[in-house]
Scaffold this motif. Structure first.
Motif, PDB file in Angstrom:
ATOM      1  N   ASN A  29       0.849  -1.191   0.000  1.00  0.00           N
ATOM      2  CA  ASN A  29       0.000   0.000   0.000  1.00  0.00           C
ATOM      3  C   ASN A  29       0.887   1.245   0.000  1.00  0.00           C
ATOM      4  O   ASN A  29       0.976   1.963   1.005  1.00  0.00           O
ATOM      5  CB  ASN A  29      -0.925   0.009   1.226  1.00  0.00           C
ATOM      6  N   PRO A  30       1.564   1.503  -1.115  1.00  0.00           N
ATOM      7  CA  PRO A  30       2.514   2.622  -1.174  1.00  0.00           C
ATOM      8  C   PRO A  30       1.821   3.979  -1.060  1.00  0.00           C
ATOM      9  O   PRO A  30       0.707   4.164  -1.542  1.00  0.00           O
ATOM     10  CB  PRO A  30       3.180   2.451  -2.543  1.00  0.00           C
ATOM     11  N   GLN A  31       2.510   4.923  -0.436  1.00  0.00           N
ATOM     12  CA  GLN A  31       1.968   6.269  -0.260  1.00  0.00           C
ATOM     13  C   GLN A  31       2.601   7.293  -1.195  1.00  0.00           C
ATOM     14  O   GLN A  31       1.985   8.316  -1.491  1.00  0.00           O
ATOM     15  CB  GLN A  31       2.173   6.726   1.187  1.00  0.00           C
ATOM     16  N   TRP A  32       3.826   7.056  -1.637  1.00  0.00           N
ATOM     17  CA  TRP A  32       4.534   8.042  -2.444  1.00  0.00           C
ATOM     18  C   TRP A  32       5.030   7.465  -3.768  1.00  0.00           C
ATOM     19  O   TRP A  32       6.061   7.886  -4.299  1.00  0.00           O
ATOM     20  CB  TRP A  32       5.727   8.594  -1.651  1.00  0.00           C
ATOM     21  N   ALA A  33       4.306   6.530  -4.333  1.00  0.00           N
ATOM     22  CA  ALA A  33       4.743   5.886  -5.574  1.00  0.00           C
ATOM     23  C   ALA A  33       4.779   6.890  -6.730  1.00  0.00           C
ATOM     24  O   ALA A  33       3.867   7.715  -6.868  1.00  0.00           O
ATOM     25  CB  ALA A  33       3.810   4.731  -5.917  1.00  0.00           C
ATOM     26  N   PRO A  34       5.814   6.856  -7.555  1.00  0.00           N
ATOM     27  CA  PRO A  34       5.877   7.740  -8.721  1.00  0.00           C
ATOM     28  C   PRO A  34       4.884   7.281  -9.788  1.00  0.00           C
ATOM     29  O   PRO A  34       4.320   6.176  -9.677  1.00  0.00           O
ATOM     30  CB  PRO A  34       7.327   7.567  -9.198  1.00  0.00           C
ATOM     31  N   PRO A  35       4.632   8.087 -10.810  1.00  0.00           N
ATOM     32  CA  PRO A  35       3.738   7.654 -11.897  1.00  0.00           C
ATOM     33  C   PRO A  35       4.197   6.332 -12.483  1.00  0.00           C
ATOM     34  O   PRO A  35       5.365   6.165 -12.827  1.00  0.00           O
ATOM     35  CB  PRO A  35       3.860   8.792 -12.922  1.00  0.00           C
ATOM     36  N   GLY A  36       3.302   5.379 -12.573  1.00  0.00           N
ATOM     37  CA  GLY A  36       3.668   4.055 -13.078  1.00  0.00           C
ATOM     38  C   GLY A  36       4.112   3.099 -11.989  1.00  0.00           C
ATOM     39  O   GLY A  36       4.384   1.928 -12.262  1.00  0.00           O
ATOM     40  N   GLY A  37       4.187   3.611 -10.741  1.00  0.00           N
ATOM     41  CA  GLY A  37       4.571   2.753  -9.632  1.00  0.00           C
ATOM     42  C   GLY A  37       6.067   2.523  -9.559  1.00  0.00           C
ATOM     43  O   GLY A  37       6.850   3.098 -10.309  1.00  0.00           O
ATOM     44  N   TYR A  38       6.452   1.644  -8.646  1.00  0.00           N
ATOM     45  CA  TYR A  38       7.874   1.350  -8.443  1.00  0.00           C
ATOM     46  C   TYR A  38       8.398   0.276  -9.394  1.00  0.00           C
ATOM     47  O   TYR A  38       9.608   0.056  -9.472  1.00  0.00           O
ATOM     48  CB  TYR A  38       8.117   0.909  -6.996  1.00  0.00           C
ATOM     49  N   GLY A  39       7.504  -0.400 -10.074  1.00  0.00           N
ATOM     50  CA  GLY A  39       7.942  -1.417 -11.032  1.00  0.00           C
ATOM     51  C   GLY A  39       8.560  -2.635 -10.385  1.00  0.00           C
ATOM     52  O   GLY A  39       9.422  -3.282 -10.995  1.00  0.00           O
ATOM     53  N   ILE A  40       8.148  -2.946  -9.165  1.00  0.00           N
ATOM     54  CA  ILE A  40       8.701  -4.109  -8.475  1.00  0.00           C
ATOM     55  C   ILE A  40       7.570  -5.004  -7.982  1.00  0.00           C
ATOM     56  O   ILE A  40       6.421  -4.577  -7.865  1.00  0.00           O
ATOM     57  CB  ILE A  40       9.595  -3.702  -7.284  1.00  0.00           C
ATOM     58  N   GLU A  41       7.920  -6.236  -7.714  1.00  0.00           N
ATOM     59  CA  GLU A  41       6.984  -7.198  -7.132  1.00  0.00           C
ATOM     60  C   GLU A  41       7.238  -7.252  -5.623  1.00  0.00           C
ATOM     61  O   GLU A  41       8.311  -7.693  -5.194  1.00  0.00           O
ATOM     62  CB  GLU A  41       7.198  -8.585  -7.736  1.00  0.00           C
ATOM     63  N   PRO A  42       6.297  -6.815  -4.806  1.00  0.00           N
ATOM     64  CA  PRO A  42       6.517  -6.847  -3.353  1.00  0.00           C
ATOM     65  C   PRO A  42       6.884  -8.227  -2.827  1.00  0.00           C
ATOM     66  O   PRO A  42       7.638  -8.347  -1.855  1.00  0.00           O
ATOM     67  CB  PRO A  42       5.168  -6.373  -2.793  1.00  0.00           C
ATOM     68  N   ARG A  43       6.393  -9.285  -3.472  1.00  0.00           N
ATOM     69  CA  ARG A  43       6.699 -10.634  -2.997  1.00  0.00           C
ATOM     70  C   ARG A  43       8.159 -11.025  -3.244  1.00  0.00           C
ATOM     71  O   ARG A  43       8.639 -12.023  -2.684  1.00  0.00           O
ATOM     72  CB  ARG A  43       5.751 -11.650  -3.645  1.00  0.00           C
ATOM     73  N   TRP A  44       8.845 -10.266  -4.084  1.00  0.00           N
ATOM     74  CA  TRP A  44      10.262 -10.546  -4.340  1.00  0.00           C
ATOM     75  C   TRP A  44      11.184  -9.783  -3.385  1.00  0.00           C
ATOM     76  O   TRP A  44      12.402  -9.910  -3.475  1.00  0.00           O
ATOM     77  CB  TRP A  44      10.622 -10.202  -5.787  1.00  0.00           C
ATOM     78  N   VAL A  45      10.605  -8.968  -2.506  1.00  0.00           N
ATOM     79  CA  VAL A  45      11.415  -8.275  -1.493  1.00  0.00           C
ATOM     80  C   VAL A  45      11.782  -9.285  -0.405  1.00  0.00           C
ATOM     81  O   VAL A  45      10.914  -9.857   0.249  1.00  0.00           O
ATOM     82  CB  VAL A  45      10.643  -7.089  -0.879  1.00  0.00           C
ATOM     83  N   VAL A  46      13.061  -9.516  -0.226  1.00  0.00           N
ATOM     84  CA  VAL A  46      13.525 -10.476   0.782  1.00  0.00           C
ATOM     85  C   VAL A  46      13.287  -9.913   2.174  1.00  0.00           C
ATOM     86  O   VAL A  46      12.679 -10.561   3.026  1.00  0.00           O
ATOM     87  CB  VAL A  46      15.016 -10.805   0.577  1.00  0.00           C
ATOM     88  N   HIS A  47      13.757  -8.711   2.420  1.00  0.00           N
ATOM     89  CA  HIS A  47      13.459  -8.009   3.661  1.00  0.00           C
ATOM     90  C   HIS A  47      13.851  -6.549   3.536  1.00  0.00           C
ATOM     91  O   HIS A  47      14.615  -6.159   2.654  1.00  0.00           O
ATOM     92  CB  HIS A  47      14.126  -8.651   4.885  1.00  0.00           C
ATOM     93  N   ARG A  48      13.301  -5.752   4.439  1.00  0.00           N
ATOM     94  CA  ARG A  48      13.601  -4.327   4.531  1.00  0.00           C
ATOM     95  C   ARG A  48      14.057  -4.046   5.955  1.00  0.00           C
ATOM     96  O   ARG A  48      13.429  -4.484   6.914  1.00  0.00           O
ATOM     97  CB  ARG A  48      12.363  -3.490   4.201  1.00  0.00           C
ATOM     98  N   ARG A  49      15.163  -3.320   6.089  1.00  0.00           N
ATOM     99  CA  ARG A  49      15.723  -3.039   7.398  1.00  0.00           C
ATOM    100  C   ARG A  49      15.698  -1.527   7.655  1.00  0.00           C
ATOM    101  O   ARG A  49      16.219  -0.753   6.855  1.00  0.00           O
ATOM    102  CB  ARG A  49      17.158  -3.568   7.499  1.00  0.00           C
ATOM    103  N   THR A  50      15.102  -1.154   8.785  1.00  0.00           N
ATOM    104  CA  THR A  50      14.977   0.250   9.148  1.00  0.00           C
ATOM    105  C   THR A  50      16.074   0.643  10.138  1.00  0.00           C
ATOM    106  O   THR A  50      16.927  -0.173  10.509  1.00  0.00           O
ATOM    107  CB  THR A  50      13.598   0.511   9.776  1.00  0.00           C
ATOM    108  N   TYR A  51      16.021   1.879  10.601  1.00  0.00           N
ATOM    109  CA  TYR A  51      17.015   2.356  11.566  1.00  0.00           C
ATOM    110  C   TYR A  51      16.939   1.578  12.872  1.00  0.00           C
ATOM    111  O   TYR A  51      17.933   1.442  13.578  1.00  0.00           O
ATOM    112  CB  TYR A  51      16.803   3.847  11.840  1.00  0.00           C
ATOM    113  N   GLU A  52      15.744   1.067  13.188  1.00  0.00           N
ATOM    114  CA  GLU A  52      15.603   0.256  14.397  1.00  0.00           C
ATOM    115  C   GLU A  52      16.392  -1.039  14.272  1.00  0.00           C
ATOM    116  O   GLU A  52      16.971  -1.539  15.247  1.00  0.00           O
ATOM    117  CB  GLU A  52      14.130  -0.050  14.664  1.00  0.00           C
ATOM    118  N   HIS A  53      16.428  -1.598  13.062  1.00  0.00           N
ATOM    119  CA  HIS A  53      17.185  -2.829  12.837  1.00  0.00           C
ATOM    120  C   HIS A  53      18.695  -2.565  12.804  1.00  0.00           C
ATOM    121  O   HIS A  53      19.491  -3.368  13.295  1.00  0.00           O
ATOM    122  CB  HIS A  53      16.762  -3.494  11.529  1.00  0.00           C
ATOM    123  N   THR A  54      19.078  -1.436  12.184  1.00  0.00           N
ATOM    124  CA  THR A  54      20.508  -1.170  12.007  1.00  0.00           C
ATOM    125  C   THR A  54      21.129  -0.460  13.205  1.00  0.00           C
ATOM    126  O   THR A  54      22.357  -0.327  13.268  1.00  0.00           O
ATOM    127  CB  THR A  54      20.744  -0.295  10.760  1.00  0.00           C
TER     128      THR A  54
END
Length: 263
Positions: A65-90
């Motif tokens: 549910n993206p909030q700031w996607a550019p025109p045409g979207g990000y062009g990625i498959e969310p299911r192919w994202v292995v993981h995302r690490r935030t400042y809390e993780h790092t």
């Protein structure tokens, strides 16, 4: 002399010198630097737009549910994202990043976001450097960015090795913007020097795309790793031209509140 001639000669010369410096830096565009270079082929430039979209995707909290996607979207498959690490993780050791397997382009990508102006840890990474402080492979590199890259490599090398082993022939791409571009440039150096920890992946399969990069390595290293690291600059990028020591003095002055100007 200035008083004797009733003209502030020294002051005028100083002002003219400052005006010349300002004109050179404020009206200088990236096109001047590259006007004698050869044109990139379509195949060489092809990854840049999609990697820029992938870097932008790092800023999203929920790619479903993206909030700031550019025109045409990000062009990625969310299911192919292995993981995302935030400042809390790092814990502030590195900016937010994600690992993505692009099966459409046979590419394993680690993308790092740009500098977060609200995070003190990003300032700490940027300002952790002094001239000649850190040597690497016969050259000099930015100390803070290299430390962030080393932390990131230690955290993700096992994951990247597993992804490359499960997807033979895939390239390994590091992509980042601004502060993140400096981190991925250092990460590319570390990865090339530790290919054994990545399953002995060939050097030609390791790539880095640094969007609007900060200065982070000496010229001899930039030339030696030009087959791996690609810097992408649109017109003028102020941080690209400023020395890190000047930035450190500027930020220190602002944070201390003494009002001293260094520009």
């Amino acid at each position: 002399m200035s008083i004797a001639c009733c003209l502030p000669v020294v002051e005028c010369v100083y002002c003219l010198a400052c005006a010349r410096w300002a004109c050179q830096h404020c009206f200088h565009t990236g096109g001047y630097d590259s006007e004698t270079w050869g044109l990139a082929s379509p195949n060489e430039f092809e990854p840049v737009p999609r990697l820029c979209r992938l870097i932008l995707a790092v800023y999203e909290d929920d790619l479903e549910n993206p909030q700031w996607a550019p025109p045409g979207g990000y062009g990625i498959e969310p299911r192919w994202v292995v993981h995302r690490r935030t400042y809390e993780h790092t814990s502030g050791h590195a900016p937010t990043y994600l690992v993505y397997v692009d099966h459409q382009h046979s590419d394993v990508v680690l993308a790092v976001r740009g500098m977060n102006m609200a995070k003190e840890s990003d300032y700490a990474v940027l300002l952790d450097n002094s001239l000649g402080q850190r040597r690497f492979d016969g050259g000099y590199v930015h100390n803070g960015l290299l430390k962030a890259a080393e932390w990131l490599f230690d955290a993700e090398c096992d994951v990247l090795r597993d992804l490359l082993e499960r997807n033979p022939g895939y390239t390994l791409t590091f992509a980042g913007h601004s502060l993140g571009s400096g981190v991925v440039a250092m990460l590319a150096l570390v990865a090339v020097h530790n290919r054994d920890r990545l399953g002995d992946v060939e050097r030609k399969r390791i790539r880095c795309f640094a969007m609007a990069p900060a200065r982070c390595m000496s010229l001899n290293l930039a030339v030696r790793y030009a087959d791996v690291i690609n810097s992408v600059i649109l017109q003028n990028r102020m941080i690209f031209y400023l020395a890190q020591t000047l930035l450190w003095r500027m930020f220190s002055s602002l944070l201390s509140g003494n009002g001293t100007s260094y520009v």
